[in-house]
Design an enzyme around this catalytic site. Structure first.
Site, mmCIF file in Angstrom:
data_model
loop_
_atom_site.group_PDB
_atom_site.id
_atom_site.type_symbol
_atom_site.label_atom_id
_atom_site.label_comp_id
_atom_site.label_asym_id
_atom_site.label_seq_id
_atom_site.Cartn_x
_atom_site.Cartn_y
_atom_site.Cartn_z
ATOM 1 N N ASP A 1 75.496 25.342 -19.916
ATOM 2 C CA ASP A 1 74.802 25.866 -21.100
ATOM 3 C C ASP A 1 75.031 24.941 -22.300
ATOM 4 O O ASP A 1 75.680 25.311 -23.281
ATOM 5 C CB ASP A 1 75.357 27.282 -21.382
ATOM 6 C CG ASP A 1 74.654 27.979 -22.523
ATOM 7 O OD1 ASP A 1 73.548 27.556 -22.896
ATOM 8 O OD2 ASP A 1 75.220 28.956 -23.037
ATOM 9 N N SER B 1 79.170 34.216 -22.514
ATOM 10 C CA SER B 1 79.264 34.149 -21.049
ATOM 11 C C SER B 1 80.700 34.356 -20.534
ATOM 12 O O SER B 1 80.880 35.045 -19.520
ATOM 13 C CB SER B 1 78.654 32.843 -20.537
ATOM 14 O OG SER B 1 79.083 31.732 -21.295
ATOM 15 N N HIS C 1 72.249 35.919 -20.550
ATOM 16 C CA HIS C 1 73.382 36.738 -20.111
ATOM 17 C C HIS C 1 72.953 37.856 -19.172
ATOM 18 O O HIS C 1 73.704 38.218 -18.260
ATOM 19 C CB HIS C 1 74.137 37.297 -21.326
ATOM 20 C CG HIS C 1 74.772 36.215 -22.146
ATOM 21 N ND1 HIS C 1 74.846 36.239 -23.513
ATOM 22 C CD2 HIS C 1 75.365 35.045 -21.762
ATOM 23 C CE1 HIS C 1 75.457 35.142 -23.940
ATOM 24 N NE2 HIS C 1 75.776 34.405 -22.896
ATOM 25 N N HIS D 1 80.197 24.911 -20.622
ATOM 26 C CA HIS D 1 80.075 24.896 -22.092
ATOM 27 C C HIS D 1 80.310 26.334 -22.547
ATOM 28 O O HIS D 1 79.364 27.092 -22.769
ATOM 29 C CB HIS D 1 78.691 24.413 -22.513
ATOM 30 C CG HIS D 1 78.383 22.996 -22.133
ATOM 31 N ND1 HIS D 1 78.198 22.597 -20.830
ATOM 32 C CD2 HIS D 1 78.240 21.874 -22.895
ATOM 33 C CE1 HIS D 1 77.938 21.286 -20.814
ATOM 34 N NE2 HIS D 1 77.958 20.833 -22.049
ATOM 35 N N GLU E 1 85.438 23.813 -22.698
ATOM 36 C CA GLU E 1 84.870 23.769 -24.049
ATOM 37 C C GLU E 1 85.457 22.540 -24.728
ATOM 38 O O GLU E 1 86.645 22.257 -24.578
ATOM 39 C CB GLU E 1 85.218 25.071 -24.794
ATOM 40 C CG GLU E 1 84.928 25.095 -26.273
ATOM 41 C CD GLU E 1 83.479 24.839 -26.667
ATOM 42 O OE1 GLU E 1 82.571 25.534 -26.164
ATOM 43 O OE2 GLU E 1 83.255 23.932 -27.488
ATOM 44 N N ASP F 1 85.174 17.788 -21.482
ATOM 45 C CA ASP F 1 83.719 17.610 -21.466
ATOM 46 C C ASP F 1 83.138 18.399 -20.283
ATOM 47 O O ASP F 1 83.536 18.200 -19.136
ATOM 48 C CB ASP F 1 83.396 16.115 -21.329
ATOM 49 C CG ASP F 1 81.908 15.886 -21.127
ATOM 50 O OD1 ASP F 1 81.101 16.674 -21.652
ATOM 51 O OD2 ASP F 1 81.553 14.920 -20.416
ATOM 52 N N GLY F 2 82.212 19.288 -20.588
ATOM 53 C CA GLY F 2 81.654 20.168 -19.565
ATOM 54 C C GLY F 2 80.946 19.418 -18.443
ATOM 55 O O GLY F 2 80.974 19.835 -17.287
HETATM 56 C C1 LIG Z 1 75.295 27.191 -26.228
HETATM 57 S S1 LIG Z 1 76.995 27.163 -26.611
HETATM 58 C C2 LIG Z 1 77.712 27.998 -25.261
HETATM 59 C C3 LIG Z 1 77.535 29.461 -25.236
HETATM 60 C C4 LIG Z 1 78.190 30.148 -24.101
HETATM 61 N N1 LIG Z 1 77.886 29.526 -22.823
HETATM 62 C C5 LIG Z 1 77.744 31.592 -24.035
HETATM 63 O O1 LIG Z 1 76.768 31.880 -23.340
HETATM 64 O O2 LIG Z 1 78.382 32.433 -24.670
HETATM 65 C C6 LIG Z 1 77.427 25.495 -26.255
HETATM 66 C C7 LIG Z 1 78.918 25.209 -26.414
HETATM 67 O O3 LIG Z 1 79.172 23.922 -25.859
HETATM 68 C C8 LIG Z 1 80.180 23.279 -26.634
HETATM 69 N N2 LIG Z 1 80.065 21.851 -26.306
HETATM 70 C C9 LIG Z 1 79.293 20.892 -26.886
HETATM 71 N N3 LIG Z 1 79.395 19.734 -26.195
HETATM 72 C C10 LIG Z 1 80.237 19.983 -25.159
HETATM 73 C C11 LIG Z 1 80.712 19.205 -24.067
HETATM 74 N N4 LIG Z 1 80.345 17.924 -23.901
HETATM 75 N N5 LIG Z 1 81.544 19.785 -23.179
HETATM 76 C C12 LIG Z 1 81.925 21.076 -23.311
HETATM 77 N N6 LIG Z 1 81.513 21.863 -24.316
HETATM 78 C C13 LIG Z 1 80.669 21.327 -25.226
HETATM 79 C C14 LIG Z 1 79.879 23.684 -28.042
HETATM 80 O O4 LIG Z 1 81.034 23.573 -28.860
HETATM 81 C C15 LIG Z 1 79.415 25.147 -27.848
HETATM 82 O O5 LIG Z 1 80.499 26.024 -27.980
#
Ligand SMILES: C[S@@+](CC[C@H](N)C(=O)[O-])C[C@H]1O[C@@H](n2cnc3c(N)ncnc32)[C@H](O)[C@@H]1O
Length: 281
Positions: free
Chosen positions: A166, A102, A18, A41, A120, A145-146
């Site tokens: 992420d 983030s 961050h 994500h 998300e 899906d990210g």
């Molecule tokens: C490491 S965390 C993200 C933290 C966030 N970027 C932050 O810095 O505050 C990863 C996130 O990705 C989500 N996630 C998992 N697979 C995903 C996908 N295929 N597409 C989008 N989000 C996904 C999870 O539910 C989780 O909330």
């Protein structure tokens, strides 16, 4: 999808990610023209540090807790200011009540002309993200899906901006999936700034990842890493990395100032003997 970020919010890896994200956003804000921030994500946006998950691990104490309780030299404080401001309210001991993920950091830093897109996949997290972020006409939240968003949403109409990727790194092939999806996006938008997070555990995997990107023709790469201890027998995460594509020209210099200080501050051992950082352009 078992990963729950609330257990780890505000830990050393979050602080590293961050703080660097805040420096990239600060750089993009130097020009008046609007930009877009895409977070593939996103998580839930802001994390309650008195919540059950954070209370159970207390990981934030070794990250944001350590940094906030430090005596900061002025040049470090200056570079940390946007991130410190986004952390927000503190208790009487100076400890944060919540920690900005983030999305909350971006929401704090973006200007009225900028836009942000958050993806998300976890349905409950999408709802919490919406509730935590409130109404904001600059923002779009997508239950998606990210990686699909990474490929589909570039280039943004603004033609300027940052894509933060992420992923939770739950799967053994995550580096390959990350590289393939990033390359597809980069071919569509080679001038965008991309920040790709990864754990630092096996350096061969990271070397291969950079090798694959360079082989595909990606030239402007900045490799940033921070390690707070030697590998531990329980295999816990002690190293964190960010691969920045098309980095702002000031980022390497700022990272060379910030990372040694952060590594020393968040080191597991009091003498910081196993804390390391890397800034490689
Ligand atoms: C490491 S965390 C993200 C933290 C966030 N970027 C932050 O810095 O505050 C990863 C996130 O990705 C989500 N996630 C998992 N697979 C995903 C996908 N295929 N597409 C989008 N989000 C996904 C999870 O539910 C989780 O909330």
């Amino acid at each position: 999808m078992n990963y729950r970020h609330a257990f780890h919010a505000g830990n050393f890896a979050d602080v590293f990610k961050h703080v660097l994200l805040s420096r990239i956003l600060a750089y993009l804000s130097r020009k008046e023209t609007p930009f877009r921030y895409i977070d593939t994500h996103a998580g839930v946006g802001r994390y309650d540090l008195s919540g059950e998950e954070a209370q159970r691990t207390q990981e934030w104490r070794g990250g944001v807790g350590r940094v906030l309780s430090a005596d900061m030299p002025p040049h470090i404080r200056e570079l940390l200011t946007p991130w410190l401001m986004a952390v927000g309210e503190r208790d009487e001991e100076g400890m944060p009540l919540s920690y900005p993920g983030s999305p909350a950091l971006a929401q704090y830093m973006l200007r009225s002309q900028d836009k942000m897109t958050f993806c998300e996949l976890h349905p409950k997290d999408v709802a919490t993200l919406g509730a935590n972020m409130g109404r904001d006409r600059r923002m779009k939240i997508l239950e998606l899906d990210g990686y699909m968003a990474l490929r589909a949403y570039v280039p943004p109409v603004e033609r300027r901006g940052l894509v933060m990727v992420d992923p939770p790194f739950e799967n053994v092939d995550e580096f390959d999936v990350l590289a393939q999806n990033f390359l597809e996006a980069w071919r569509k938008w080679p001038t965008g700034v991309y920040a790709l997070w990864h754990p630092v555990k096996d350096s061969r995997l990271i070397d291969n990842f950079y090798f694959d990107l360079r082989k595909a023709g990606v030239e402007r790469l900045l490799r940033l890493e921070l390690t707070i201890a030697a590998p531990t027998p329980d295999g816990r995460l002690v190293g964190t990395g960010l691969c920045v594509v098309n980095p702002p020209h000031v980022l390497a210099e700022e990272a060379r100032i910030l990372l040694p200080w952060l590594a020393n501050r968040m080191a597991l051992e009091a003498d910081g003997k196993d804390a390391r950082f890397m800034v490689k352009g």
